[in-house]
Design a protein around this motif. Structure first.
Motif, short mmCIF file in Angstrom:
data_model
loop_
_atom_site.label_atom_id
_atom_site.label_comp_id
_atom_site.label_asym_id
_atom_site.label_seq_id
_atom_site.Cartn_x
_atom_site.Cartn_y
_atom_site.Cartn_z
N ILE A 290 11.72 0.55 -4.08
CA ILE A 290 11.31 -0.46 -5.06
C ILE A 290 9.92 -0.13 -5.59
N ALA A 291 8.99 0.20 -4.69
CA ALA A 291 7.63 0.54 -5.10
C ALA A 291 7.61 1.78 -5.99
N LYS A 292 8.40 2.78 -5.62
CA LYS A 292 8.45 4.01 -6.42
C LYS A 292 8.97 3.73 -7.83
N HIS A 293 9.95 2.84 -7.92
CA HIS A 293 10.54 2.52 -9.22
C HIS A 293 9.52 1.86 -10.15
N TYR A 294 8.71 0.96 -9.59
CA TYR A 294 7.80 0.19 -10.44
C TYR A 294 6.41 0.82 -10.56
N VAL A 295 5.93 1.44 -9.51
CA VAL A 295 4.58 2.01 -9.52
C VAL A 295 4.58 3.46 -9.98
N GLY A 296 5.65 4.17 -9.65
CA GLY A 296 5.73 5.58 -10.00
C GLY A 296 5.10 6.47 -8.95
N GLU A 297 5.31 7.79 -9.11
CA GLU A 297 4.78 8.77 -8.16
C GLU A 297 3.93 9.81 -8.87
N GLU A 298 3.02 10.40 -8.14
CA GLU A 298 2.23 11.51 -8.63
C GLU A 298 2.14 12.54 -7.51
N ASP B 50 1.91 6.32 -6.62
CA ASP B 50 0.71 6.37 -7.46
C ASP B 50 -0.15 5.11 -7.31
N ASP B 51 -0.44 4.75 -6.07
CA ASP B 51 -1.33 3.63 -5.76
C ASP B 51 -1.73 3.81 -4.30
N ASP B 52 -2.91 4.35 -4.07
CA ASP B 52 -3.31 4.71 -2.71
C ASP B 52 -3.30 3.54 -1.75
N ASP B 53 -3.84 2.39 -2.20
CA ASP B 53 -3.94 1.23 -1.32
C ASP B 53 -2.56 0.70 -0.97
N ARG C 113 0.23 2.36 -1.07
CA ARG C 113 0.92 3.36 -0.26
C ARG C 113 0.54 3.24 1.22
N LEU C 114 -0.75 3.00 1.49
CA LEU C 114 -1.21 2.85 2.86
C LEU C 114 -0.59 1.62 3.52
N ARG C 115 -0.58 0.51 2.80
CA ARG C 115 -0.03 -0.72 3.38
C ARG C 115 1.49 -0.63 3.55
N LEU C 116 2.15 0.07 2.64
CA LEU C 116 3.59 0.29 2.80
C LEU C 116 3.87 1.15 4.03
N ALA C 117 3.05 2.17 4.24
CA ALA C 117 3.23 3.04 5.41
C ALA C 117 3.02 2.25 6.69
N ASP C 118 2.00 1.40 6.72
CA ASP C 118 1.76 0.56 7.91
C ASP C 118 2.97 -0.34 8.18
N HIS C 119 3.49 -0.93 7.10
CA HIS C 119 4.64 -1.83 7.24
C HIS C 119 5.86 -1.06 7.74
N MET C 120 6.10 0.10 7.18
CA MET C 120 7.28 0.88 7.55
C MET C 120 7.21 1.33 9.01
N MET C 121 6.02 1.69 9.49
CA MET C 121 5.87 2.08 10.89
C MET C 121 6.10 0.87 11.81
N ALA C 122 5.54 -0.27 11.42
CA ALA C 122 5.74 -1.48 12.22
C ALA C 122 7.22 -1.87 12.24
N ASP C 123 7.88 -1.72 11.10
CA ASP C 123 9.29 -2.06 11.01
C ASP C 123 10.14 -1.14 11.88
N LYS C 124 9.79 0.14 11.90
CA LYS C 124 10.52 1.10 12.74
C LYS C 124 10.35 0.76 14.21
N ALA C 125 9.12 0.49 14.61
CA ALA C 125 8.85 0.13 16.00
C ALA C 125 9.59 -1.15 16.38
N PHE C 126 9.59 -2.10 15.45
CA PHE C 126 10.27 -3.38 15.69
C PHE C 126 11.77 -3.16 15.91
#
Length: 401
Positions: free
Chosen positions: A273-281, A286-289, A291-304
């Motif tokens: 969803i984020a890639k579709h709306y924000v785009g990639e570079e 293409d949004d550092d902040d 991207r970081l929060r998404l990565a944190d969420h995805m890791m927490a979700d995997k651990a969960f």
């Protein structure tokens, strides 16, 4: 012994795979729209005709409740066989044939606490989706302090007479029957509660849907005025309902933690969803902040999810512990984080409520975010779950000052 067991499981897998290939209709292997979820019950309309076929075939095998005993309509599978079945259903991306409070909560406690007549009467209908159940727990003055409930149940000799009110009763206006906590002794608190079942079409039952901030109305106020209930529909012993209530809440929290909040059927992964709306570079969001929060969420979700899987293995052996409170609390936090990130990633397109200029999925996003606020309330508030974890899991004592 292990080799023989493995051989048996592989044979079961082959037979299960062949059966699913032959019996799972093509449309039941596609993402499920919200309006095609099957809840069962007397009023089920089956928007997709193949949903009815799929439910009937799975129920006939007992695979809507794969580990329940065969004598009550279940599949009679071992825990290992049930895992294989789940894996094979996931492999073909099969839809859940039946969503049911009867399967998730009521059925398991009835197997544990019900008498033989009650099991034979109610469990097969749950397996086949013939009866839709709702849960009569919370009251206007008894939410977090559930044991403070005041719905009165009087012994009238040949029947029980119920008067009182419940609130936040999920889908009460669409349910056929209710499993309900009632007060049968006003002189004590926890020890004066009983667990009773009755038809929602009984005279004196009234439901009023509550419109939520999300725009939906899945919850109801439910009123009981001189409702007569047959004596044989009390589960367990008189004034023994609190033990059953606690057990059922453990099953409820386990289910919520294992995906009860979940994503909308067919929803895209959050990063997509984020890639579709924000785009990639250069292959990065293409949004550092963000991207970081998404990565944190995805890791927490995997651990969960790994934790839930471990807890699921425990529950399949009959062990439903207070760790359900831990993952239920975490599930609420994760789902709220996910829906907030989804709206943020969509930007302006995530702010629509109705009208043109927004896709159906975009209009769903802000409603899902608002709906997620209730995740920290339903199934036991986050505060109550933290107290359970502190006392029952960590063994902490009340501070006396």
């Amino acid at each position: 012994m292990a080799d023989g067991m493995d051989t048996g499981l592989e044979q079961f897998r082959a037979e299960t795979r062949a059966w699913l290939e032959e019996n799972c209709p093509p449309s039941m292997r596609t993402p499920m729209p919200e309006d095609e979820i099957v809840w069962g019950g007397r009023g089920e309309k089956f928007k997709n005709p193949e949903s009815k076929v799929w439910l009937e075939r799975m129920a006939e095998k007992g695979w809507t409740a794969p580990t329940w005993p065969k004598e009550y309509g279940g599949g009679g599978l071992s825990q290992a066989e049930a895992r294989v079945l789940a894996e094979e259903l996931k492999r073909i991306k099969a839809r859940t044939p039946l969503n049911s409070f009867g399967l998730w909560m009521f059925g398991p406690v009835l197997i544990e606490y019900g008498n033989e007549e009650q099991k034979k009467r109610f469990l097969p209908d749950i397996v086949h989706g013939k009866i839709r159940w709702c849960q009569g727990y919370s009251e206007p003055g008894a939410g977090s302090d559930l044991a403070g409930l005041q719905t009165k149940c009087e012994d009238k000799g040949d029947h029980w007479l119920i008067n009182g009110q419940k609130v936040w009763t999920s889908y009460a206006n669409e349910a056929d029957w209710i499993f309900c906590l009632v007060r049968t002794d006003t002189s004590v608190k926890h020890e004066g509660i009983s667990f009773i079942l009755f038809d929602m079409e009984s005279e004196g039952v009234e439901t009023r849907p509550i419109k939520l901030i999300s725009g939906s109305s899945p919850f109801c106020e439910t009123f009981f005025t001189d409702v007569k209930v047959p004596k044989e529909q009390m589960v367990g012993r008189l004034n023994g309902g609190w033990e059953i209530a606690k057990r059922l809440l453990q099953y409820e929290r386990t289910n919520i933690s294992a995906g009860g909040f979940g994503s909308a059927p067919g929803a895209m992964p959050l990063y997509e969803i984020a890639k579709h709306y924000v785009g990639e570079e250069n292959g990065k969001l293409d949004d550092d902040d963000l991207r970081l929060r998404l990565a944190d969420h995805m890791m927490a979700d995997k651990a969960f999810n790994l934790t839930v899987r471990r807890m699921g293995e425990q529950s399949k052996t009959g062990e439903v512990s207070h760790t359900a409170s831990i993952v239920k609390y975490a599930a609420a936090k994760l789902n709220q984080s996910k829906t907030e990130l989804m709206v943020e990633a969509m930007g302006f397109q995530g702010l629509g409520w109705e009208g043109e200029g927004f896709s159906e999925k975009e209009l769903t996003a802000p409603k899902a975010m608002l709906r997620a606020k209730a995740n920290s309330i339903e199934g036991g508030t986050s505060e109550v779950n933290l107290n359970v974890v502190a006392k029952r899991v960590l063994g902490l004592q009340d501070h006396k000052g």
